[in-house]
Design an enzyme around this catalytic site. Structure first.
Site, PDB file in Angstrom:
ATOM      1  N   GLU A 161       0.849  -1.192   0.000  1.00 59.53           N
ATOM      2  CA  GLU A 161       0.000   0.000   0.000  1.00 59.53           C
ATOM      3  C   GLU A 161       0.884   1.241   0.000  1.00 59.53           C
ATOM      4  O   GLU A 161       1.979   1.240   0.550  1.00 59.53           O
ATOM      5  CB  GLU A 161      -0.949  -0.008   1.192  1.00 59.53           C
ATOM      6  CG  GLU A 161      -0.303  -0.230   2.560  1.00 59.53           C
ATOM      7  CD  GLU A 161       0.272   1.027   3.163  1.00 59.53           C
ATOM      8  OE1 GLU A 161      -0.116   2.125   2.720  1.00 59.53           O
ATOM      9  OE2 GLU A 161       1.114   0.930   4.065  1.00 59.53           O
ATOM     10  N   LYS A 220       8.465  -0.547  -1.866  1.00 62.28           N
ATOM     11  CA  LYS A 220       7.722   0.035  -0.745  1.00 62.28           C
ATOM     12  C   LYS A 220       8.685   0.634   0.271  1.00 62.28           C
ATOM     13  O   LYS A 220       8.504   1.777   0.727  1.00 62.28           O
ATOM     14  CB  LYS A 220       6.851  -1.043  -0.094  1.00 62.28           C
ATOM     15  CG  LYS A 220       6.220  -0.647   1.234  1.00 62.28           C
ATOM     16  CD  LYS A 220       5.305   0.548   1.115  1.00 62.28           C
ATOM     17  CE  LYS A 220       4.625   0.844   2.448  1.00 62.28           C
ATOM     18  NZ  LYS A 220       3.771   2.025   2.392  1.00 62.28           N
ATOM     19  N   CYS A 276       4.953   4.037   9.501  1.00 62.45           N
ATOM     20  CA  CYS A 276       5.757   3.494   8.406  1.00 62.45           C
ATOM     21  C   CYS A 276       7.161   4.071   8.268  1.00 62.45           C
ATOM     22  O   CYS A 276       8.117   3.319   8.099  1.00 62.45           O
ATOM     23  CB  CYS A 276       5.017   3.674   7.080  1.00 62.45           C
ATOM     24  SG  CYS A 276       3.580   2.603   6.908  1.00 62.45           S
TER      25      CYS A 276
END
Length: 496
Positions: A161, A220, A276
């Site tokens: 994501e 990512k 994150c």
């Protein structure tokens, strides 16, 4: 081509909940079930009060919940019925053992893989949604291969994501790109095409990128590392601006107009937070160390070190301005989430600034429009923040439901989150009720347009990357910012 009709998402958190809610809304013919071991969280998803705050999310959930979107604690049934299983569980930084403080803890990923292979039959596509280290898909595949059965065919994909909290619904509906990684075998390509078909309901094909699994996983980590790097870069310039009289906002605008650089993520502040950025950069550092790339590891470690420096520097500035002592002084802290438009406090700079001020004995009155009191107390009571004295939180911290109450009789007002509402407060009213001299520390540059007015009211203004008040005699030399000791947050440097 294999057609996906039923989706199961394991993990009803900040990734799984919004992602699958949007998929359900955009693909009404697909049944989407989000499952979690936390039954109270599932109950919240089925209630009028969702467990997370995200602009537009409630409307999305209510439009399809009970139709083709379901939230359940019956994990095994959802896995068994699904054509596609998303793994969206937490992958926190390890707090123990080898890789402590840097490596990702994959115990929840492994538990999911074992549960999937145990209850599944037939053909299924298993997709990583969680942020995972490179080659995590290989670990999942090895678990599947070691526990396979004749009737079972599991394909593993990576589909990271790229959501920003506060704009997650928009990011999902209008993504810059959708990245899908899988095996380069015929079976792997078949699985990739099936997942592509889901996203093609609303995402242009030109924005769907397919790669091998390893490239998808590393992309990512690299994306978050690059974004964090930009924030640390502009924060380093903010320190230089304060020392020279330059304005970091003007510098950011000047360099951001260079098309090679661009203007995104050039907002100086008290530092980045969220689930994150720090986790992924530390994961990247650990990966580089494990692969014997110490120079690369050192380069990315500096991104984290600069973030820690910015937080500590801001806290030292507060102490410095308040005559080098905050012991027993009331300080109003406005904003506790790591950014506006979210209730998420993970790795929020507010936590660390609160820690440094509590270490000095300050009495904090905290207000945030979306973060619950219980969450604030929980975050500040963690061993990494309060050490072996969690009782100090009840003595030093008061959580209020009114920003004006927080500022009543305060020595200083500190803005730590860029909530829009803080631009609309009646600062004349606040000033009259504060102790004098009244200090205002704008850690997010949200009041730039009000600085002249606030000074005329009587506030002593301090902000990031700019000198606002007249030159004062520093109590702590500006060049000396105490280093963060090894026992303090986010500074563990375990060797591989």
């Amino acid at each position: 081509m294999f057609q996906i009709k039923r989706i199961c998402c394991i993990g009803a958190g900040y990734v799984g909940g919004p992602t699958c809610s949007v998929i359900a809304q955009m693909c009404p013919e697909i049944t989407v079930t989000v499952v979690d071991v936390n039954e109270s969280r599932i109950k919240a998803w089925n209630s009028d009060t969702l467990p997370i705050y995200e602009p537009g999310l409630k409307e999305v959930v209510e439009s399809c919940r009970g139709k083709n979107l379901f939230f359940s604690a019956d994990i095994d049934s959802a896995i068994r019925d699904a054509d596609l299983v998303f793994i969206s569980v937490n992958t926190p930084t390890k707090t123990y053992g080898m890789g402590k403080g840097r490596a990702a803890d994959l115990k929840f990923i492994e538990a999911c893989a074992r549960r999937i292979v145990e209850v599944s039959d037939g053909y299924k596509i298993v997709t990583e949604k969680s942020t995972v280290p490179v080659r995590a898909a290989e670990s999942i595949r090895r678990i599947f291969d070691a526990n396979t059965k004749p009737s079972l065919n599991l394909q593993v994909l990576s589909n990271p994501e790229f959501l920003a909290e506060g704009t997650a619904v928009r990011d999902l509906k209008e993504p810059d790109r959708v990245l899908i990684g899988g095996d380069e075998t015929a079976e792997g390509q078949k699985a990739i095409k099936a997942l592509c078909a889901v996203y093609e309901h609303w995402v242009p094909k030109s924005r769907i990128i397919t790669t091998n699994t390893w490239s998808s996983e590393l992309s990512k980590l690299a994306a978050n590392a690059f974004l964090a790097q930009r924030i640390s870069s502009i924060n380093s310039i903010s320190a230089l601006c304060e020392a020279t009289g330059a304005d970091v906002e003007e510098v950011a605008k000047a360099i951001g107009m260079d098309q090679r650089i661009g203007n995104k993520f050039l907002k100086a502040s008290v530092g980045f937070g969220g689930s994150c950025f720090q986790k992924d950069v530390l994961n990247l550092v650990y990966l580089c160390e494990a692969l014997n790339l110490p120079e690369v590891a050192s380069y990315w470690q500096q991104v984290i070190d600069m973030n820690e420096y910015q937080r500590r520097r801001f806290a030292c500035r507060i102490i410095d301005c308040l005559f080098n002592t905050v012991t027993g002084k009331k300080i109003a802290l406005l904003g506790f989430s790591f950014k506006k438009d979210t209730g998420d406090t993970r790795e929020s700079s507010s936590i660390y600034i609160s820690k440094y001020l509590m270490d000095e004995g300050a009495k904090l009155f905290i207000y945030d429009p979306k973060v619950l009191k219980e969450q604030i107390i929980h975050d500040l009571s963690q061993p990494s923040i309060s050490g072996d004295n969690p009782e100090r939180v009840s003595e030093l911290v008061t959580v209020t439901s009114d920003p004006y109450e927080a500022c009543q009789s305060a020595h200083a007002l500190v803005i730590c989150t860029e909530w829009d509402m803080f631009k609309e407060l009646d600062y004349e009213k606040i000033y009259k009720k504060m102790l004098k001299p009244a200090f205002l520390f704008d850690g997010r540059r949200v009041l730039d347009h009000l600085h002249p007015h606030l000074q005329s009211v009587g506030f002593q203004i301090e902000t990031i990357g700019k000198k606002v008040t007249a030159t004062r005699i520093p109590y702590t030399p500006a060049a000396i910012v105490p280093r963060i000791a090894g026992s303090e947050p986010s500074s563990n440097k375990a060797k591989v």
